[in-house]
Scaffold this active site. Structure first.
Site, short mmCIF file in Angstrom:
data_model
loop_
_atom_site.label_atom_id
_atom_site.label_comp_id
_atom_site.label_asym_id
_atom_site.label_seq_id
_atom_site.Cartn_x
_atom_site.Cartn_y
_atom_site.Cartn_z
N ALA A 175 0.85 -1.19 0.00
CA ALA A 175 0.00 0.00 0.00
C ALA A 175 0.89 1.25 0.00
O ALA A 175 2.02 1.20 0.49
CB ALA A 175 -0.92 0.03 1.22
N ARG A 188 0.49 3.69 1.86
CA ARG A 188 0.68 4.04 3.26
C ARG A 188 1.84 3.27 3.91
O ARG A 188 2.45 3.73 4.86
CB ARG A 188 -0.61 3.77 4.02
CG ARG A 188 -0.55 4.09 5.51
CD ARG A 188 -1.84 3.72 6.19
NE ARG A 188 -1.80 4.00 7.61
CZ ARG A 188 -2.29 3.23 8.56
NH1 ARG A 188 -2.86 2.08 8.21
NH2 ARG A 188 -2.23 3.55 9.82
N TYR A 189 2.12 2.06 3.41
CA TYR A 189 3.15 1.24 4.03
C TYR A 189 4.56 1.79 3.81
O TYR A 189 5.48 1.44 4.56
CB TYR A 189 3.10 -0.19 3.49
CG TYR A 189 1.80 -0.91 3.71
CD1 TYR A 189 0.81 -0.40 4.57
CD2 TYR A 189 1.53 -2.11 3.05
CE1 TYR A 189 -0.38 -1.07 4.75
CE2 TYR A 189 0.34 -2.78 3.25
CZ TYR A 189 -0.62 -2.25 4.08
OH TYR A 189 -1.81 -2.92 4.27
N GLY A 190 4.72 2.60 2.76
CA GLY A 190 6.02 3.22 2.52
C GLY A 190 7.08 2.29 1.96
O GLY A 190 8.28 2.60 2.02
#
Length: 258
Positions: free
Chosen positions: A55, A57-59
């Site tokens: 994702a 968001r997970y970076g």
């Protein structure tokens, strides 16, 4: 396993309404200690993993680019899933975010977008989505393990040709010490993790266990050479008590799954 399941290579797949097929077993990543370069490369090269879940968001999208290149496996042989954040709402913002994810992952498509879906959507959210969208999501990714088996939601998704994908199949480790699961592991000569993953897959769920350890990933992948008897599946089904090890999806923020 689900009747619609068929096999490509060593990992079975499930057909999507988009006309594509998704491997029933994948490797999950996360934003909290959920990424290891060596483990991802090992999973692809040595365990036959062809489905990676990540994702924005997970970076770790950029990190995955390096691992995928090092693995030597062609892009067209991989199923890559990423997710956008709620701030990417709106057509232009969504398209821009998709392109940025493609750039970080080093790919030309995620299917920009060949298959689309949602994460943590309950029936009420899917009903609302139906009022606002023309295309039905191809996938709904939701927490799924012996203690959290939302069968009504699974049935709803299947009735609308939405593939159900489950994360946290080991209940973040809680299932591994549960007496009945340990007992079944001994009965089948397997590990508790393999029992949970195999049970999930036999219930027709696309399953994405997360691990940063090569030996655990290898263990998690060895679930296609045995089957759990129906009466034992029912024992596992009966463990549902509604607990969440992630978060309550009634508080869902709308994600976009690619």
């Amino acid at each position: 396993m689900a009747a619609a399941e068929r096999t490509e290579g060593s990992c079975p797949v499930l057909p999507l309404a988009s006309g594509r097929s998704i491997p029933v077993l994948g490797l999950g990543t996360s934003h909290r200690g959920g990424y290891s370069h060596d483990a991802v490369v090992y999973a692809i090269q040595n365990c036959g993993i062809r489905h990676i879940d990540t994702a924005k968001r997970y970076g770790c999208e950029s990190l995955l680019q390096k691992a995928i290149k090092e693995s030597g496996v062609k892009r067209e042989d991989l199923w890559l899933t990423t997710k956008l954040w709620h701030s990417d709402y709106g057509y232009e913002n969504t398209k821009k975010a998709c392109l940025e994810s493609c750039e970080r992952l080093g790919v030309e498509y995620l299917g920009l977008c060949r298959s689309i879906g949602v994460s943590n959507f309950l029936i009420s959210h899917l009903e609302q989505l139906k009022e606002d969208c023309v295309i039905t999501p191809h996938v709904n990714q939701v927490e799924y393990h012996p203690f959290q088996r939302p069968q009504e939601l699974v049935d709803y998704c299947r009735s609308r040709d939405i593939v159900f994908e489950g994360y946290c199949p080991l209940a973040k480790g809680e299932a591994l010490t549960y007496p009945s699961i340990i007992q079944l592991a001994k009965k089948y000569g397997r590990t508790p993790a393999q029992i949970c993953i195999r049970w999930s897959i036999q219930n027709g769920i696309v399953t994405i266990p997360k691990s940063t350890k090569a030996e655990r990933i290898e263990e998690n992948c060895k679930v296609f050479d045995f089957a759990i008897a129906e009466d034992d599946v029912e024992v596992l089904n009966g463990m549902h008590d509604g607990r969440h090890v992630s978060w309550d999806p009634s508080l869902v923020v709308f994600y976009i799954l690619i």
